[in-house]
Every structure is written in structure tokens, then in C-alpha cells.
Scaffold this motif. Structure first.
Motif, PDB file in Angstrom:
ATOM      1  N   GLY A   1       0.729  -1.233  -0.022  1.00 13.93           N
ATOM      2  CA  GLY A   1       0.128   0.015  -0.086  1.00 13.93           C
ATOM      3  C   GLY A   1       0.681   1.253   0.016  1.00 13.93           C
ATOM      4  N   ALA A   2       1.947   1.216  -0.451  1.00 16.94           N
ATOM      5  CA  ALA A   2       2.998   2.494  -0.525  1.00 16.94           C
ATOM      6  C   ALA A   2       2.331   3.463  -1.546  1.00 16.94           C
ATOM      7  N   GLU A   3       2.132   4.669  -1.145  1.00 11.25           N
ATOM      8  CA  GLU A   3       1.781   5.702  -1.956  1.00 11.25           C
ATOM      9  C   GLU A   3       2.421   6.998  -1.598  1.00 11.25           C
ATOM     10  N   TRP A   4       2.427   7.918  -2.542  1.00 11.08           N
ATOM     11  CA  TRP A   4       2.999   9.377  -2.510  1.00 11.08           C
ATOM     12  C   TRP A   4       1.978  10.609  -2.856  1.00 11.08           C
ATOM     13  N   GLN A   5       2.383  11.697  -2.352  1.00 10.54           N
ATOM     14  CA  GLN A   5       1.601  12.850  -2.594  1.00 10.54           C
ATOM     15  C   GLN A   5       2.356  13.883  -2.816  1.00 10.54           C
ATOM     16  N   VAL A   6       1.938  14.869  -3.410  1.00 11.92           N
ATOM     17  CA  VAL A   6       2.570  16.260  -3.739  1.00 11.92           C
ATOM     18  C   VAL A   6       1.774  17.491  -3.142  1.00 11.92           C
TER      19      VAL A   6
ATOM     20  N   HIS B   1       7.820  21.813  -5.541  1.00 13.71           N
ATOM     21  CA  HIS B   1       7.051  21.088  -4.831  1.00 13.71           C
ATOM     22  C   HIS B   1       7.524  20.029  -3.969  1.00 13.71           C
ATOM     23  N   THR B   2       6.501  19.772  -2.983  1.00 11.56           N
ATOM     24  CA  THR B   2       7.089  18.671  -2.031  1.00 11.56           C
ATOM     25  C   THR B   2       6.424  17.441  -2.197  1.00 11.56           C
ATOM     26  N   VAL B   3       7.135  16.413  -2.442  1.00 16.38           N
ATOM     27  CA  VAL B   3       6.624  15.016  -2.348  1.00 16.38           C
ATOM     28  C   VAL B   3       6.680  14.438  -0.924  1.00 16.38           C
ATOM     29  N   ALA B   4       5.499  13.745  -0.708  1.00 17.09           N
ATOM     30  CA  ALA B   4       5.653  13.049   0.755  1.00 17.09           C
ATOM     31  C   ALA B   4       5.440  11.654   0.557  1.00 17.09           C
ATOM     32  N   PHE B   5       5.595  10.664   1.360  1.00 19.83           N
ATOM     33  CA  PHE B   5       5.331   9.105   1.139  1.00 19.83           C
ATOM     34  C   PHE B   5       4.384   8.872   2.336  1.00 19.83           C
TER      35      PHE B   5
ATOM     36  N   GLY C   1       0.669  18.062  -0.602  1.00 14.91           N
ATOM     37  CA  GLY C   1      -0.378  17.772   0.383  1.00 14.91           C
ATOM     38  C   GLY C   1      -1.754  17.292  -0.343  1.00 14.91           C
ATOM     39  N   SER C   2      -1.460  17.006  -1.651  1.00 20.80           N
ATOM     40  CA  SER C   2      -2.835  16.754  -2.240  1.00 20.80           C
ATOM     41  C   SER C   2      -3.141  15.200  -2.056  1.00 20.80           C
ATOM     42  N   SER C   3      -4.071  14.718  -2.937  1.00 26.85           N
ATOM     43  CA  SER C   3      -4.556  13.321  -2.490  1.00 26.85           C
ATOM     44  C   SER C   3      -3.283  12.401  -2.956  1.00 26.85           C
ATOM     45  N   TRP C   4      -3.517  11.118  -2.314  1.00 28.35           N
ATOM     46  CA  TRP C   4      -2.540  10.002  -2.311  1.00 28.35           C
ATOM     47  C   TRP C   4      -2.428   9.605  -3.657  1.00 28.35           C
ATOM     48  N   GLN C   5      -1.206   9.027  -4.310  1.00 26.48           N
ATOM     49  CA  GLN C   5      -1.079   8.532  -5.567  1.00 26.48           C
ATOM     50  C   GLN C   5      -0.306   7.083  -5.495  1.00 26.48           C
ATOM     51  N   THR C   6      -0.795   6.195  -6.405  1.00 21.57           N
ATOM     52  CA  THR C   6      -0.208   5.087  -6.571  1.00 21.57           C
ATOM     53  C   THR C   6       1.144   5.212  -7.312  1.00 21.57           C
ATOM     54  N   ASN C   7       1.691   3.805  -7.358  1.00 25.91           N
ATOM     55  CA  ASN C   7       3.144   3.573  -7.917  1.00 25.91           C
ATOM     56  C   ASN C   7       2.913   4.179  -9.503  1.00 25.91           C
ATOM     57  N   GLY C   8       3.617   4.930 -10.010  1.00 24.79           N
ATOM     58  CA  GLY C   8       3.840   5.347 -11.252  1.00 24.79           C
ATOM     59  C   GLY C   8       2.708   6.144 -11.878  1.00 24.79           C
TER      60      GLY C   8
END
Length: 179
Positions: free
Chosen positions: A148-153, A172-176, A155-162
């Protein structure tokens, strides 16, 4: 009603009242006709003053971020002006070319011809667009992705791999997420 004469020309006229009229010049307002009394054996001198025609042009730049980033405009390739500046435009009423300065991170508005009338302020807007790019984040290893690892940029919605997202150019700030 005679021939046109240049400034300072001395004419020999019969004594009495005469009307002096002024020719029309593009971009200038001619003086009103003047009645003048010519006396015997004397030089009568009058003055006719032309007024240059002009209008005003104001350009509002948007959005505020572009104006703050140094966006400027110019008319007829003149000096660069800042947002909201009012410029006096001399000459014949008609179309004048408004151009915009290129600035990093923004799409420059197209140059445009703007009609400027005498004794009026013409106001136009120049809207800069934001330049966009794409961001793709590839997560690893496969076990983290399956868990279930995801990322966001930013503070937006969580995104999946790729996943690819469309963003304005800049930092921009990318968080995991934690899994």
C-alpha cells in the motif's frame, strides 16, 4: 482662402479685416480660425498654436503572481511598464501594439493591437498563463507497493506507484505514506 503659408511668412494684404485659417495635420488639433485687422503700413503679428493629440493606455497584468514575478508591458516598442501603469500615447487616434515581457515560469500573452482614442483612457488586460510540467513517482520495492505504499505532492491526494500528475513549473514537496 488663399494659398497655405509656412510659419513666419509675411504677406502684403489690403487694409481691413481678414480671416486666418490653419491647415489640418494628422495627430494634431489645429488652432481655431482668427479674424485679424490689417492696418495701413503696419505689420500685424498673430500666433496660432497647434495642440498634439493624445490618449492614455493602461494595461493590467494578471494574475498577481505573474506581476510579482516581473511581468511588464510596452506600447509601440516603447519603455517597459509595470502592472497598472498609465502611458500617454501621442499621435493619431488608432491602433497601437501592446507587447508583453517574457518571464520564467509563465506563458507570455500574445501581442495585440489596441485602439486608443483621443482624450480617453483605454484599459486592457494581459493575462499570463502558468507553465506546467509532469511528475511521475516510481516506488520500490514491489513488496512496499503491494503493502500500500503511496505518495502525494504538496499535500494533495495520495497517488499510487507510477502515477503521473500535471503541476505548475516550480518547487513542490513530495511526501510518502507510512505502511
Amino acid at each position: 482662402g488663399g494659398a497655405w503659408n509656412s510659419s513666419g511668412t509675411e504677406l502684403s494684404l489690403p487694409t481691413g479685416s481678414h480671416t486666418v485659417t490653419y491647415n489640418t495635420i494628422g495627430g494634431w488639433t489645429s488652432p481655431n480660425s482668427t479674424n485679424v485687422l490689417v492696418n495701413y503700413n503696419q505689420v500685424t503679428t498673430i500666433a496660432g498654436t497647434y495642440a498634439q493629440n493624445f490618449g492614455y493606455l493602461q494595461v493590467n497584468i494578471g494574475p498577481a503572481g505573474a506581476a510579482n514575478a516581473g511581468a511588464e508591458w510596452q506600447v509601440d516598442e516603447g519603455a517597459w511598464q509595470t502592472n497598472g501603469a498609465i502611458v500617454t500615447v501621442y499621435g493619431i487616434a488608432g491602433y497601437h501594439l501592446v507587447s508583453y515581457k517574457s518571464i520564467n515560469g509563465w506563458i507570455t500573452p500574445s501581442s495585440t493591437n489596441v485602439f486608443v482614442n483621443y482624450n480617453q483612457t483605454t484599459t486592457v488586460s494581459g493575462v499570463y498563463g502558468t507553465e506546467y510540467g509532469y511528475l511521475q513517482v516510481n516506488l520500490s520495492p514491489a513488496g512496499a507497493i503491494n503493502a500500500g505504499a503511496e505518495w502525494q505532492v504538496d499535500g494533495s491526494s495520495w497517488q499510487t506507484n507510477g502515477k503521473v500528475v500535471y503541476l505548475p513549473i516550480g518547487s513542490h514537496t513530495v511526501a510518502f505514506n507510512s505502511i
